[in-house]
Design a protein around this motif. Structure first.
Motif, PDB file in Angstrom:
ATOM      1  N   SER A 312       1.241  -1.478  -0.232  1.00  0.00           N
ATOM      2  CA  SER A 312       0.025   0.041   0.094  1.00  0.00           C
ATOM      3  C   SER A 312       0.646   1.362   0.033  1.00  0.00           C
ATOM      4  CB  SER A 312      -0.916  -0.006   1.118  1.00  0.00           C
ATOM      5  OG  SER A 312      -0.366   0.061   2.631  1.00  0.00           O
ATOM      6  N   GLN A 314       1.126   3.418   2.125  1.00  0.00           N
ATOM      7  CA  GLN A 314       1.703   3.923   3.210  1.00  0.00           C
ATOM      8  C   GLN A 314       2.998   3.641   3.743  1.00  0.00           C
ATOM      9  OE1 GLN A 314      -1.301   2.601   3.044  1.00  0.00           O
ATOM     10  NE2 GLN A 314      -2.769   4.150   3.369  1.00  0.00           N
ATOM     11  N   TRP A 315       3.105   2.779   2.766  1.00  0.00           N
ATOM     12  CA  TRP A 315       4.639   2.622   2.888  1.00  0.00           C
ATOM     13  C   TRP A 315       5.986   2.679   2.311  1.00  0.00           C
ATOM     14  CZ3 TRP A 315       7.097  -1.371   5.564  1.00  0.00           C
ATOM     15  CH2 TRP A 315       6.231  -2.804   6.517  1.00  0.00           C
TER      16      TRP A 315
END
Length: 357
Positions: A312, A314-315
């Motif tokens: 995702s 968010q990484w």
């Protein structure tokens, strides 16, 4: 004399200083291999669509062009032991001025576009010179001087646009700066390459590079040697501001609009990361334009790699931190000596010294 200057500035592939580029290159190659393994060789092989080169890696270079322009300016600032946190805000101001000026009844006129671009670049240069004056003339710490405009800059951009998002017609010549092509090469890549070439010539084929490194290495000694350290400091901040304004123009031309809130948001952090990945130390002195370029491409490729491996978004920040840590450790002679120590064969002299302890 010029030969000695170039040698002292670390010019040439044989220079030992450019050995620091080996590890960033290795990381970039690794990322490319991972993407090729997942998506095939189409990741690297470009095609031509609508008269412009297209493909995954070409798109990475095109999207990374504004970041590269800013990172090159940031490299010169860091070389003088400074830092510029306001480049994201200046990016937004440059985009706001250009789009606000162009949007209107004459937005398709080439003269309107040229005046708008010139005005945006002039304001960005003035902001950069202001930052440099605060640092050089008034002795304010670079992080504090530029933090002021980092906070206030987006408010200024919102005042310019009236809190709106000005749009530019797709038929305006302005959008060609972000979407056009020259001999099938996307214009943003051409602009970024031209800025890189200009910086390389000015810093490695003249005495300017040596002067920058002297100011960053020891400002007081440079002053005593007759180098105008204050003038050079103001100059590099001016250039950095100019680069940020140019990047904002490229980004706004690609989108066809200027978002004062989100345009260039946190791009200053990516620029600093790219400079560090490329081997330029934040303590000033030696700098590597080619290393910064590799760092920018690493960041752009990493963002695509995260998506291709199925992680995702968010990484993204975590992955960037891991890459920076890995490259920094690999570039550290102390870390390499520590990790390789168990595998090294002891010499008789080392054995004697160890026995004597």
């Amino acid at each position: 004399m010029l030969t000695r200057v170039r040698a002292a500035a670390g010019d040439g592939w044989a220079s030992p200083y450019l050995k620091r580029l080996i590890w960033p290159l290795a990381v970039l190659v690794l990322l490319i291999v991972v993407n090729v393994a997942i998506t095939g060789f189409d990741f690297l092989v470009p095609g031509v669509q609508d008269g412009r080169l297209n493909g995954a890696f070409v798109n990475i270079l095109r999207r990374s062009a504004p970041l590269l322009v800013i990172a090159l300016g940031m490299t010169l600032v860091i070389a003088t032991k400074g830092i510029d946190l306001s480049v994201g805000a200046v990016y937004a101001i440059g985009a706001a001025i250009a789009c606000q000026w162009i949007s209107g009844p004459n937005e398709n006129a080439l003269g309107t576009v040229l005046i708008a671009v010139a005005a945006a670049l002039a304001v960005a240069a003035v902001i950069g010179a202001w930052n440099g004056t605060m640092v050089a003339a008034f002795g304010i710490q670079p992080i504090v001087a530029t933090l002021i405009l980092m906070i206030a800059g987006r408010g200024i951009a919102q005042l310019i646009t009236g809190g709106q998002i000005p749009d530019v017609n797709d038929t305006s010549p302005f959008v060609e700066l972000g979407r056009g092509a020259i001999l099938t090469i996307p214009v943003p890549i051409v602009i970024a390459a031209a800025v890189l070439a200009a910086f390389a010539v000015l810093t490695r084929r003249t005495a300017l590079g040596l002067l920058l490194e002297s100011v960053g290495g020891n400002p007081e000694a440079s002053r005593l040697a007759g180098i105008r350290a204050k003038g050079i400091t103001i100059l590099v901040y001016l250039v950095c501001g100019l680069c940020a304004g140019l990047a904002g123009i490229i980004g706004a031309a690609n989108l066809g609009s200027a978002d004062a809130n989100n345009g260039g948001l946190w791009i200053e952090l990516d620029a600093i990361l790219a400079v560090v990945i490329g081997g330029t130390a934040l303590i000033g002195g030696r700098f590597f334009l080619l290393g910064t370029t590799i760092g920018v491409v690493i960041i752009g490729t990493l963002e695509v790699t995260i998506i291709n491996v199925g992680l995702s978004s968010q990484w993204q920040f975590t992955a960037k931190a891991i890459v920076v840590l890995a490259v920094a450790l690999l570039q550290s002679p102390e870390f390499r000596a520590f990790t390789l120590q168990p595998f090294r064969r002891r010499t008789p002299a080392a054995a004697v010294q160890e026995a004597a302890k």
